[in-house]
Design a protein around this motif. Structure first.
Motif, PDB file in Angstrom:
ATOM      1  N   GLY A 209       9.765  31.007  -4.230  1.00 11.36           N
ATOM      2  CA  GLY A 209      11.095  30.836  -3.655  1.00 11.36           C
ATOM      3  C   GLY A 209      11.478  31.880  -2.636  1.00 11.36           C
ATOM      4  O   GLY A 209      12.648  31.961  -2.237  1.00 11.36           O
ATOM      5  N   GLN A 210      10.525  32.672  -2.175  1.00 14.58           N
ATOM      6  CA  GLN A 210      10.833  33.711  -1.199  1.00 14.58           C
ATOM      7  C   GLN A 210      11.024  33.144   0.207  1.00 14.58           C
ATOM      8  O   GLN A 210      11.664  33.758   1.052  1.00 14.58           O
ATOM      9  CB  GLN A 210       9.725  34.770  -1.196  1.00 14.58           C
ATOM     10  N   ALA A 211      10.431  31.973   0.473  1.00 13.40           N
ATOM     11  CA  ALA A 211      10.570  31.325   1.781  1.00 13.40           C
ATOM     12  C   ALA A 211      10.270  29.852   1.607  1.00 13.40           C
ATOM     13  O   ALA A 211       9.578  29.449   0.662  1.00 13.40           O
ATOM     14  CB  ALA A 211       9.627  31.956   2.816  1.00 13.40           C
ATOM     15  N   SER A 212      10.785  29.026   2.519  1.00 11.54           N
ATOM     16  CA  SER A 212      10.515  27.596   2.441  1.00 11.54           C
ATOM     17  C   SER A 212       9.191  27.274   3.117  1.00 11.54           C
ATOM     18  O   SER A 212       8.700  28.029   3.966  1.00 11.54           O
ATOM     19  CB  SER A 212      11.639  26.810   3.128  1.00 11.54           C
ATOM     20  N   PHE A 213       8.619  26.131   2.716  1.00 12.20           N
ATOM     21  CA  PHE A 213       7.357  25.688   3.324  1.00 12.20           C
ATOM     22  C   PHE A 213       7.539  25.507   4.824  1.00 12.20           C
ATOM     23  O   PHE A 213       6.706  25.955   5.632  1.00 12.20           O
ATOM     24  CB  PHE A 213       6.909  24.375   2.677  1.00 12.20           C
ATOM     25  N   ALA A 214       8.637  24.842   5.217  1.00 16.49           N
ATOM     26  CA  ALA A 214       8.864  24.574   6.640  1.00 16.49           C
ATOM     27  C   ALA A 214       8.971  25.869   7.441  1.00 16.49           C
ATOM     28  O   ALA A 214       8.437  25.972   8.554  1.00 16.49           O
ATOM     29  CB  ALA A 214      10.129  23.740   6.802  1.00 16.49           C
ATOM     30  N   GLN A 215       9.652  26.860   6.884  1.00 18.58           N
ATOM     31  CA  GLN A 215       9.812  28.139   7.576  1.00 18.58           C
ATOM     32  C   GLN A 215       8.460  28.806   7.825  1.00 18.58           C
ATOM     33  O   GLN A 215       8.167  29.274   8.934  1.00 18.58           O
ATOM     34  CB  GLN A 215      10.710  29.055   6.744  1.00 18.58           C
TER      35      GLN A 215
ATOM     36  N   ASP B 158      -1.303  24.247  13.936  1.00 21.89           N
ATOM     37  CA  ASP B 158      -1.352  22.829  14.236  1.00 21.89           C
ATOM     38  C   ASP B 158      -0.140  22.453  15.080  1.00 21.89           C
ATOM     39  O   ASP B 158       0.890  23.144  15.063  1.00 21.89           O
ATOM     40  CB  ASP B 158      -1.357  22.028  12.923  1.00 21.89           C
ATOM     41  N   GLY B 159      -0.238  21.353  15.823  1.00 27.97           N
ATOM     42  CA  GLY B 159       0.865  20.911  16.656  1.00 27.97           C
ATOM     43  C   GLY B 159       2.112  20.553  15.875  1.00 27.97           C
ATOM     44  O   GLY B 159       3.205  20.451  16.446  1.00 27.97           O
ATOM     45  N   SER B 160       1.977  20.335  14.555  1.00 26.77           N
ATOM     46  CA  SER B 160       3.131  20.000  13.722  1.00 26.77           C
ATOM     47  C   SER B 160       3.963  21.221  13.337  1.00 26.77           C
ATOM     48  O   SER B 160       5.000  21.083  12.682  1.00 26.77           O
ATOM     49  CB  SER B 160       2.667  19.292  12.449  1.00 26.77           C
ATOM     50  N   ALA B 161       3.527  22.408  13.732  1.00 28.31           N
ATOM     51  CA  ALA B 161       4.216  23.638  13.318  1.00 28.31           C
ATOM     52  C   ALA B 161       5.674  23.644  13.744  1.00 28.31           C
ATOM     53  O   ALA B 161       6.552  24.085  12.994  1.00 28.31           O
ATOM     54  CB  ALA B 161       3.489  24.852  13.890  1.00 28.31           C
ATOM     55  N   THR B 162       5.972  23.145  14.935  1.00 25.25           N
ATOM     56  CA  THR B 162       7.351  23.158  15.428  1.00 25.25           C
ATOM     57  C   THR B 162       8.263  22.276  14.591  1.00 25.25           C
ATOM     58  O   THR B 162       9.482  22.439  14.610  1.00 25.25           O
ATOM     59  CB  THR B 162       7.405  22.688  16.895  1.00 25.25           C
TER      60      THR B 162
ATOM     61  N   TYR C 104       0.858  -1.183   0.000  1.00 24.38           N
ATOM     62  CA  TYR C 104       0.000   0.000   0.000  1.00 24.38           C
ATOM     63  C   TYR C 104       0.892   1.230   0.000  1.00 24.38           C
ATOM     64  O   TYR C 104       2.080   1.164   0.332  1.00 24.38           O
ATOM     65  CB  TYR C 104      -0.955   0.009   1.195  1.00 24.38           C
ATOM     66  N   THR C 105       0.323   2.348  -0.403  1.00 22.62           N
ATOM     67  CA  THR C 105       1.100   3.570  -0.572  1.00 22.62           C
ATOM     68  C   THR C 105       1.053   4.412   0.691  1.00 22.62           C
ATOM     69  O   THR C 105      -0.028   4.701   1.211  1.00 22.62           O
ATOM     70  CB  THR C 105       0.556   4.392  -1.755  1.00 22.62           C
ATOM     71  N   GLN C 106       2.225   4.794   1.164  1.00 20.59           N
ATOM     72  CA  GLN C 106       2.332   5.745   2.267  1.00 20.59           C
ATOM     73  C   GLN C 106       2.779   7.092   1.714  1.00 20.59           C
ATOM     74  O   GLN C 106       3.533   7.167   0.737  1.00 20.59           O
ATOM     75  CB  GLN C 106       3.345   5.267   3.308  1.00 20.59           C
ATOM     76  N   HIS C 107       2.297   8.158   2.349  1.00 21.47           N
ATOM     77  CA  HIS C 107       2.684   9.513   1.967  1.00 21.47           C
ATOM     78  C   HIS C 107       3.346  10.215   3.157  1.00 21.47           C
ATOM     79  O   HIS C 107       2.924  10.028   4.297  1.00 21.47           O
ATOM     80  CB  HIS C 107       1.456  10.337   1.548  1.00 21.47           C
ATOM     81  N   ARG C 108       4.359  10.982   2.858  1.00 17.68           N
ATOM     82  CA  ARG C 108       4.936  11.867   3.866  1.00 17.68           C
ATOM     83  C   ARG C 108       4.696  13.288   3.392  1.00 17.68           C
ATOM     84  O   ARG C 108       5.106  13.669   2.287  1.00 17.68           O
ATOM     85  CB  ARG C 108       6.426  11.614   4.042  1.00 17.68           C
ATOM     86  N   ALA C 109       4.004  14.052   4.207  1.00 15.19           N
ATOM     87  CA  ALA C 109       3.596  15.394   3.795  1.00 15.19           C
ATOM     88  C   ALA C 109       3.813  16.366   4.939  1.00 15.19           C
ATOM     89  O   ALA C 109       4.016  15.996   6.090  1.00 15.19           O
ATOM     90  CB  ALA C 109       2.130  15.402   3.370  1.00 15.19           C
ATOM     91  N   ARG C 110       3.760  17.634   4.599  1.00 15.24           N
ATOM     92  CA  ARG C 110       3.731  18.694   5.615  1.00 15.24           C
ATOM     93  C   ARG C 110       2.580  19.628   5.272  1.00 15.24           C
ATOM     94  O   ARG C 110       2.116  19.672   4.122  1.00 15.24           O
ATOM     95  CB  ARG C 110       5.060  19.454   5.680  1.00 15.24           C
TER      96      ARG C 110
END
Length: 472
Positions: free
Chosen positions: A362-368, A376-380, A327-333
């Protein structure tokens, strides 16, 4: 605050969608209500029950009629001192007629009213049982359900309330209706599932039987249904049979099956999706279907099949050995902006559209930007949600995620949690473990036994209740 755990929580931890039980019946039983557990896989913290809210029609026949003056209302039954009125039965009958498809077979009017009254009595008894157990539904759960309903209909909460007001509906009555539905679902799941016992020996036997019978395969079928109206004349039956034969011939000759389905199929649950069921265990499909496709190659079309419902044509989309399936797993943000009275979904979408421009430009990264803006709790962690299997995210989120290629960023997506911006980091194929296959067999057994367990539980409650039927 709902964090990552709330987004991904489910009843079968990290269980891939191909192993989830098929809990809704196929087109052979279109229009039949399912017990609470047979309403499909869903996140437990955001109930997906609701009065019907079609996009271009009144919000709910039941609620629309509620509160309207009547000249001859009266009690038709007393259930443990609680009355059921003639108007309540009228509302439910009207809702059935309003939501029934053009070819749905309904019983005669008197029989339909009897069945509706019987269902209302059972619901009232089960609601009383839930309250006696101390079960309640928190306001947050009702809010989550309403947010989900609004999102599914592409409405903000304010727009939903405005439409309700325009249709003469009371918002508090709407909330109470949702609360009752959620409570009924919960008491049924709790009481019925507690009655079902499954042993390891039974699981072993199911797996062995499936392997011996060649049923340890998963099938993805597309389905075209021509419903046979009740009491159809021989001429009408012959006309439908000829139409089915013509459609089968066109499909076999290479016509686009999805287009044929959208133009002709009476199976509303799959019609807009080109008739595709999605990957499901062969053991959970009707034997009529599995027998018809067992000798087909992927891409081929079955002969015309006849059942009590009408005529069926199937196309085999995929076939895989579930014993060796992946089965397919995804890793996302993601970046999540929650909806509030001060910031509705439209405002959230505008803000995330601006953030997306910065990322794509390209002005900023998604993670930044996730660390800066996400609620969301995943922000950190820069919005990183980790590896997830199918079925772990809410449908709106997962649909957008599956459509992405690694590195791509979605447009703003509305879900019951708020508004999301999603980036797919990577995807991978994962082998099913023995434990997952055992859980799938357990789910099959549980589903087979649920209906009988539900009927026994409902009958016991009914026998212990005081029901006084009044002569209309």
């Amino acid at each position: 605050m709902t964090d990552l755990s709330a987004m991904k929580r489910n009843a079968l931890r990290r269980m891939p969608r191909p192993l989830l039980p098929l809990v809704a019946t196929l087109a052979l039983s279109l229009g039949q209500a399912q017990p609470a557990s047979a309403q499909g896989f869903r996140l437990l913290d955001a109930p997906q029950v609701s009065p019907r809210i079609p996009g271009a029609r009144n919000l709910s026949t039941d609620l629309q009629l509620a509160g309207k003056p009547t000249t001859a209302d009266y009690i038709v039954a007393i259930v443990n001192s609680e009355p059921i009125t003639h108007t309540e039965v009228d509302k439910r009958v009207a809702r059935i007629f309003d939501t029934a498809g053009r070819n749905t077979r309904l019983p005669p009017a008197d029989e339909l009213r009897r069945q509706v009254l019987d269902a209302l009595i059972n619901e009232r008894i089960q609601m009383q049982a839930a309250k006696a157990m101390g079960m309640t539904v928190a306001d947050a759960d009702v809010d989550a359900a309403i947010a989900n309903i609004a999102a599914q209909n592409n409405l903000s909460l304010g727009e939903l309330q405005s439409r309700m007001k325009a249709d003469g509906l009371d918002y508090e009555r709407y909330r109470n209706s949702l609360r009752e539905q959620i409570l009924l679902e919960r008491v049924r799941e709790r009481e019925v599932n507690g009655r079902i016992r499954i042993t390891d020996d039974e699981i072993d036997r199911v797996r062995a039987e499936a392997a011996a019978a060649g049923r340890d395969v998963d099938l993805n079928l597309a389905h075209l249904l021509l419903l046979m109206p009740e009491g159809a004349s021989s001429a009408e039956q012959q006309r439908l049979a000829q139409k089915a034969a013509d459609l089968q011939a066109r499909a076999a000759q290479g016509a686009n099956f999805g287009d044929l389905v959208k133009q002709n199929s009476d199976d509303k649950s799959t019609r807009d999706n080109g008739g595709i069921f999605g990957m499901r265990p062969a053991s959970k499909l009707p034997e009529l279907f599995t027998d018809a496709v067992k000798d087909l190659k992927v891409g081929q079309v079955s002969r015309v099949l006849r059942s009590n419902a009408g005529f069926h044509i199937l196309k085999l989309i995929e076939r895989e050995n579930s014993a060796a399936a992946t089965y397919t797993q995804h890793r996302a943000r993601h970046i999540l902006l929650r909806t509030t009275p001060q910031q509705d979904a439209e405002a959230g979408k505008r803000k995330l559209a601006d953030i997306r421009k910065q990322i794509v430009g390209g002005q900023a990264s998604f993670a930044q930007l996730a660390r800066q803006f996400s609620e969301d709790g995943s922000a950190t962690k820069g919005g990183d949600l980790g590896w997830a299997a199918p079925g772990q995210f809410v449908p709106e989120f997962e649909q957008a995620l599956v459509a992405l290629q690694p590195g791509q960023v979605s447009e703003p997506i509305v879900s019951r949690f708020g508004v999301h911006l999603i980036q797919l980091i990577e995807r991978r194929e994962v082998q099913l473990t023995d434990a997952q296959q055992r859980e799938a067999a357990r789910a099959v057994l549980r589903e087979k036994r649920f209906e009988q367990a539900y009927e026994e539980w409902a009958a016991e409650l009914r026998a212990a209740a005081f029901v006084d039927m009044r002569d209309e």
